[in-house]
Design an enzyme around this catalytic site. Structure first.
Site, PDB file in Angstrom:
ATOM      1  N   HIS A  65      -0.118  -4.818   2.042  1.00 37.32           N
ATOM      2  CA  HIS A  65      -0.719  -4.019   0.989  1.00 37.32           C
ATOM      3  C   HIS A  65      -1.772  -3.017   1.725  1.00 37.32           C
ATOM      4  O   HIS A  65      -2.259  -2.106   1.196  1.00 37.32           O
ATOM      5  CB  HIS A  65      -1.593  -4.760  -0.001  1.00 37.32           C
ATOM      6  CG  HIS A  65      -2.968  -5.319   0.466  1.00 37.32           C
ATOM      7  ND1 HIS A  65      -2.915  -6.623   0.646  1.00 37.32           N
ATOM      8  CD2 HIS A  65      -4.003  -4.705   0.694  1.00 37.32           C
ATOM      9  CE1 HIS A  65      -4.462  -6.879   1.059  1.00 37.32           C
ATOM     10  NE2 HIS A  65      -5.136  -5.603   0.945  1.00 37.32           N
ATOM     11  N   ASP A  83       2.690 -10.806   1.501  1.00 33.55           N
ATOM     12  CA  ASP A  83       1.823  -9.684   1.918  1.00 33.55           C
ATOM     13  C   ASP A  83       1.699  -9.741   3.521  1.00 33.55           C
ATOM     14  O   ASP A  83       0.627 -10.418   3.836  1.00 33.55           O
ATOM     15  CB  ASP A  83       0.622 -10.016   1.470  1.00 33.55           C
ATOM     16  CG  ASP A  83      -0.382  -8.821   1.187  1.00 33.55           C
ATOM     17  OD1 ASP A  83       0.096  -7.790   1.832  1.00 33.55           O
ATOM     18  OD2 ASP A  83      -1.697  -8.935   0.869  1.00 33.55           O
ATOM     19  N   SER A 140      -9.072  -7.209   4.841  1.00 37.98           N
ATOM     20  CA  SER A 140      -7.638  -7.059   4.593  1.00 37.98           C
ATOM     21  C   SER A 140      -6.877  -7.015   5.785  1.00 37.98           C
ATOM     22  O   SER A 140      -7.074  -6.265   6.656  1.00 37.98           O
ATOM     23  CB  SER A 140      -6.755  -6.292   3.173  1.00 37.98           C
ATOM     24  OG  SER A 140      -7.570  -6.820   2.125  1.00 37.98           O
TER      25      SER A 140
END
Length: 234
Positions: free
Chosen positions: A67, A109, A193
């Site tokens: 992402h 992911d 992230s």
């Protein structure tokens, strides 16, 4: 403790229709350059500069979350305080997000980034080894680090690398969706992230993927070993 997917999607897509990257809430500043595998990713998305984290697998590959995909990237290596600049700034030649990445439900992911030139390893820049398949028990003594904001009232990045210990929880749905999960008030949330979940013997077990309320998800790297090896070889 698991959050229903419908609620999770609302939470993580609350900002500009994109997954909210994670930030370290709580924790403490890391000892400078004690995490030499850490990469701060500058991402250009529609002419805006955004940030994610990643980690070095080798001289020319970085792992991060799918992402975090962008139009272009620069990998900043050997960073502790980003106001002082990186030791190395290397552009990304090619991105390899997992072909089954599901943005709506934040599944698969994981992404590999091929650097345009090889990194020069030093005391401040080194690769991290990936965990193997292991047994059925969860890894212990886990740590997450990143430059995300540590203040819930502000969205600014932390100028210095921070880290926090996390304890993984047993959860059937997490396991079915190739995730490790942790819970609690402290953990990764907006800005971290793509960073690694580092556990036993300083191995990378997971990738920071999402935060929703007090549940934190980490892509389970060992479930993607075949895909990782195919990208690295080809």
């Amino acid at each position: 403790m698991w959050i229903p997917k419908t609620l999770l999607v609302i939470l993580i897509f609350a900002l500009h229709g994109q997954v909210l990257p994670a930030r370290i809430y709580g924790g403490q500043e890391a000892v400078p350059y004690s995490r030499p595998y850490m990469v701060l990713l500058e991402r250009r998305v529609r002419n805006q500069m955004k940030y994610c984290d990643g980690f070095l697998l080798s001289e020319d590959f970085v792992m991060t979350a799918a992402h975090c995909k962008a139009d272009s990237y620069n990998a900043l290596l050997g960073v502790h305080n980003f106001n002082k600049g990186p030791e190395q700034n290397i552009s990304v030649k090619q991105a390899f997000p997992h072909q089954d990445f599901d943005q709506n439900h934040v599944l698969n992911d994981i992404m590999l980034l091929k650097l345009s030139t090889k990194a020069s390893f030093s005391g401040h820049v080194k690769a991290i080894r990936l965990a193997g398949a292991g047994g059925s028990s969860l890894p212990g003594h886990c740590l997450v680090s990143g430059w995300g904001s540590y203040n819930r009232e502000r969205e600014n990045l932390s100028p210095t690398l921070r880290e926090i210990n996390v304890t993984l929880i047993e959860d059937t749905e997490c396991a079915e969706e190739h995730l490790y999960c942790s819970s609690g008030e402290k953990g990764p949330a907006c800005g971290d992230s793509g960073g690694p979940l580092v556990c036993e013997n300083a191995l990378a077990f997971g990738i920071v993927s999402f935060a929703a309320k007090e549940i934190y998800g980490f892509t389970k790297i060992s479930d993607y070993k075949a895909w990782i090896n195919s990208v690295l070889k080809n």
